[in-house]
Enzyme design. Structure first.
Site, PDB file in Angstrom:
ATOM      1  CB  CYS A 138     -25.799  -4.893 -10.962  1.00  0.00           C
ATOM      2  SG  CYS A 138     -25.342  -5.619  -9.388  1.00  0.00           S
ATOM      3  CB  CYS A 141     -28.213  -4.956  -7.961  1.00  0.00           C
ATOM      4  SG  CYS A 141     -26.510  -4.617  -8.223  1.00  0.00           S
ATOM      5  CG  ASP A 142     -31.164  -4.671 -10.622  1.00  0.00           C
ATOM      6  OD1 ASP A 142     -31.451  -4.247  -9.485  1.00  0.00           O
ATOM      7  OD2 ASP A 142     -30.567  -4.000 -11.467  1.00  0.00           O
TER       8      ASP A 142
END
Ligand code: NDP
Length: 315
Positions: A138, A141-142
């Site tokens: 992701c 997200c990261d």
């Protein structure tokens, strides 16, 4: 000592937008739903940051926060949320049986499946070794953790194209590794990638190994699957974007599925091939896969379940 099976009107399996929306509707219809969250309470949205396309939030909302709100809304109307996993079902009889992973048996008059989907992984051993230590599924997200670093994305679909474009805003160089000589992504997404000077596309390319230093990703070894030539790229972030797999293993043998294991629902309904068992969210949707569409099908499943219970004289 075995205890007697627990009886319930409505069992909901899964806690993403589909599960919680089904719970809100079912609770308000006096179906006393009991929702099992599964391994990842809140589902895939708990591993994203901002959700900007869910209607009703003009300034966006954090994924985990939105799932908290949905859970509270479901509980407000009487849904019982249990932080456990359903690991087995038996849909052979008129009463639908399910078992928690701690072995408790449930007898449910109706079942709403909202088990979602999970990211697919390449399956090379080093991927597991460096999971969350440079390996991610992701970018949104990261990606932040890898700003100003060189990164790689694997995949040739819209997700990979989107993740590569997203990362190019944070990172000086993004390697996009495509296993064929063409991408599956839509034309517009391909053009965006191919015209981005920060993205280098490696065609016919697969990953041999992920290497680490001090337990975090330090480089990857890639190879051209035509020439077999190998190359090492000094990437610190490695993003896998090769599609998703529906979480439907426990329903195999009971429910109709397509060739990629997505549950099949009948016409414009959430009905499966088993009366009283309904499917919603990403477990039955490989096309749209949005929070709002998942929520919509969760609503459909609860309304279908309510009708079913009424017809059966149970409600
Ligand atoms: P897709 O299934 O569309 O694409 C998966 C990609 O990963 C393919 O290029 C595939 O290669 C590649 N792949 C699969 N397995 C491997 C492997 N083991 N090693 C290397 N590469 C591999 O998945 P997506 O998640 O990209 O998209 C899913 C759906 O969601 C699609 O319908 C897509 O259009 C949609 N979507 C739409 C977006 C948008 O419109 N903004 C954004 C994101 C997704 P190959 O082609 O060789 O099979």
């Amino acid at each position: 000592m075995s205890t007697a099976p627990e009886k319930m009107l409505c069992l909901i399996i899964g806690s993403g937008p589909a599960g919680y929306t089904a719970a809100i509707y079912a609770a308000r219809a006096n179906m006393s739903p009991i929702l099992y969250t599964g391994m990842q309470p809140g589902g895939q949205l708990t591993i994203t940051t901002d959700v900007e396309n869910y209607p009703g939030y003009p300034d966006g909302i954090l994924g985990p926060e939105m799932m908290e709100d949905l859970r509270k809304q479901a509980e407000r109307f009487g849904t019982e949320v249990r932080y456990e996993l359903i690991s087995k079902v038996d849909f052979s009889g008129p009463v639908h049986k399910a078992w928690t992973d701690s072995g408790n048996e449930i007898h449910a008059e109706s079942v709403i499946i909202a088990t979602g989907a999970s990211a697919k992984w390449l399956g090379i051993p080093s991927e597991q070794v460096y999971m969350n230590k440079g390996v991610s599924a992701c970018a949104v997200c990261d990606g932040f953790f890898f700003r100003n670093m060189e990164v790689a994305v694997v995949g040739g679909g819209d997700t990979a194209a989107e993740e590569a474009s997203y990362l190019s805003k944070l990172c000086p160089k993004v390697h996009l590794l495509v296993r064929r000589d063409e991408m599956r992504a839509s034309k517009i997404m391909q053009e965006r990638v191919l015209n981005n000077p920060k993205i280098e596309v490696h065609w016919n390319t697969e990953v041999k190994e992920i290497k680490g230093v001090d337990e975090v990703v330090d480089s990857i070894v890639i190879y051209n699957n035509q020439t077999k030539a190998e190359k090492e790229l000094p990437v610190k972030g490695f993003f896998v974007a090769i599609g998703h797999k529906p979480n439907t293993d426990i329903f195999e043998g009971w429910l109709d599925m397509d060739e990629t294991k997505y549950l099949i629902t009948q016409g414009k309904s959430a009905k499966t091939n088993i009366p009283g068992v309904f499917a919603s969210g990403d477990a039955q949707d490989k096309t749209y896969r949005q929070a709002v569409t998942a929520a919509g099908t969760g609503c459909m499943a609860a309304l279908d379940a309510e009708r079913y219970l009424t017809e059966q004289g149970k409600l």
